[in-house]
Write an enzyme that holds these catalytic residues in place. Structure first.
Site, short mmCIF file in Angstrom:
data_model
loop_
_atom_site.label_atom_id
_atom_site.label_comp_id
_atom_site.label_asym_id
_atom_site.label_seq_id
_atom_site.Cartn_x
_atom_site.Cartn_y
_atom_site.Cartn_z
N HIS A 39 96.38 22.19 73.58
CA HIS A 39 97.44 21.51 74.37
C HIS A 39 98.14 22.43 75.38
O HIS A 39 98.18 22.16 76.58
CB HIS A 39 98.53 21.00 73.42
CG HIS A 39 98.09 20.11 72.33
ND1 HIS A 39 97.85 18.77 72.51
CD2 HIS A 39 97.86 20.36 71.01
CE1 HIS A 39 97.50 18.23 71.35
NE2 HIS A 39 97.49 19.16 70.43
C1 BDR Z 1 102.29 20.51 70.68
O1 BDR Z 1 102.85 20.69 69.37
C2 BDR Z 1 102.41 21.91 68.83
O2 BDR Z 1 101.77 21.69 67.62
C3 BDR Z 1 101.48 22.56 69.83
O3 BDR Z 1 101.74 23.95 69.91
C4 BDR Z 1 101.80 21.87 71.13
O4 BDR Z 1 102.81 22.53 71.86
C5 BDR Z 1 101.23 19.44 70.61
O5 BDR Z 1 101.77 18.24 70.16
#
Ligand code: BDR
Ligand code: CA
Length: 322
Positions: A241
């Site tokens: 992400h």
């Molecule tokens: C986001 O939440 C975290 O788990 C990850 O680092 C990312 O920033 C994804 O939903």
């Protein structure tokens, strides 16, 4: 040259994102600020220091910020994907930090970096938006110094932490609403709808592992993270992400965006933390309400996915050769 501050809660995908920025020859990484999120603040801060140490960037100041959301407690952290140490149980693969976080605190550091900046600065928040909401509330005169916020967060269709909400926005919806709806700083929001489409497979991970010392260490953080995402994706791989947002922060225009009026659900019903994007057709919109520029955000909808996956790898490989 992109002048960049990353606000983060490392996090396996945060680690990849920070490494790409730290190694980028076209980026002046001014600072890294930390926030609670995937794990508590003390761990996210230590992880940020370790990642920069591994990248040979102990010149980049790190400052710790919010340990909790602005108003309501975070109901849970994200140890399912990131483990109890935030790096899938492998934090000790990374070097011990040789220094501490600076005393200013995250908001103080961001404010002083903005004060000193001669050119506008990009801030990329890749965790809950608490520090950024405080920065904008406390230092409104510095807003013109912010070129844009490139934020990983939100979901247009469905969520990950609940049926409707994505983790970063859900962790502090009041802060997200302040930043994305109430404030007027230019924002690009990179939602999980797009980050899922950019997921990487095991071939990509093998290339990462053989790309050099940093790639090898990053690959060592991923086995449990990959197991988690393999269940979500239905094929062996993982979603990076935050790294998708960092590529856009470094190279504006990598992602195709659409300007959409947004709101954030701050009630306590099943949609708490949801991003509400107004995607009605123009003729259906009452223009006294929704065509207003306030609350409009550039939402990342698409990209050249094969190219993006290659750029993520190159960002780690290139510098290793240097
Ligand atoms: C986001 O939440 C975290 O788990 C990850 O680092 C990312 O920033 C994804 O939903
Ligand atoms: Ca994150």
């Amino acid at each position: 040259m992109t002048r960049l501050i990353i606000d983060t809660d490392p996090g396996v995908d945060d680690a990849i994102a920070i490494a790409i920025a730290a190694l980028s020859p076209s980026t002046d990484l001014l600072g890294v600020t930390t926030v609670f999120g995937n794990v508590p603040l003390a761990k996210t801060t230590r992880n940020a220091l370790r990642i920069l140490e591994m990248c040979g960037r102990d010149d980049v100041p790190v400052a710790a910020g919010a340990a909790m959301p602005l108003v309501h407690p975070q109901a849970r952290q994200d140890s399912t994907a990131h483990g109890d140490d935030g790096l899938s149980g492998h934090a000790d693969v990374l070097p011990e930090p040789s220094r501490d976080a600076v005393a200013d605190g995250a908001v103080g550091l961001m404010a002083s970096l903005l004060e000193q900046a001669e050119e506008p600065v990009t801030i990329s928040p890749i965790g809950p938006l608490t520090n950024i909401a405080v920065l904008l509330a406390a230092y409104p005169h510095l807003k013109p110094k912010i070129e844009r916020l490139v934020i990983m967060g939100g979901a247009l269709e469905g969520g990950n932490v609940t049926a409707r909400a994505e983790f970063n926005v859900w962790s502090d919806p009041e802060a997200a609403r302040r930043v994305l709806v109430t404030e007027d700083v230019p924002c690009v929001l990179v939602p999980m709808d797009l980050t899922y489409r950019c997921a990487v497979d095991t071939d990509w991970l093998e290339l990462l592992a053989t790309s050099g010392r940093v790639g090898e260490a990053l690959r060592a953080l991923t086995p449990e993270y990959v197991r988690h995402y393999t269940r979500a994706l239905g094929w062996p791989g993982m979603v990076v992400h935050d790294a998708v947002a960092i590529v856009e922060a470094i190279t504006p225009g990598t992602l195709v965006t659409e300007s959409l009026p947004l709101d954030i659900e701050c009630s306590f019903g099943p949609s708490r933390g949801a991003v509400i994007a107004d995607r009605r057709r123009r003729e259906q919109i009452d223009d006294t309400v929704a065509l207003d520029e306030a609350g409009r955000v550039d939402v990342a909808m698409d990209t050249d996915i094969a190219r993006l996956r290659a750029v993520l790898l190159e960002g780690i490989e290139e510098k290793m050769e240097a």
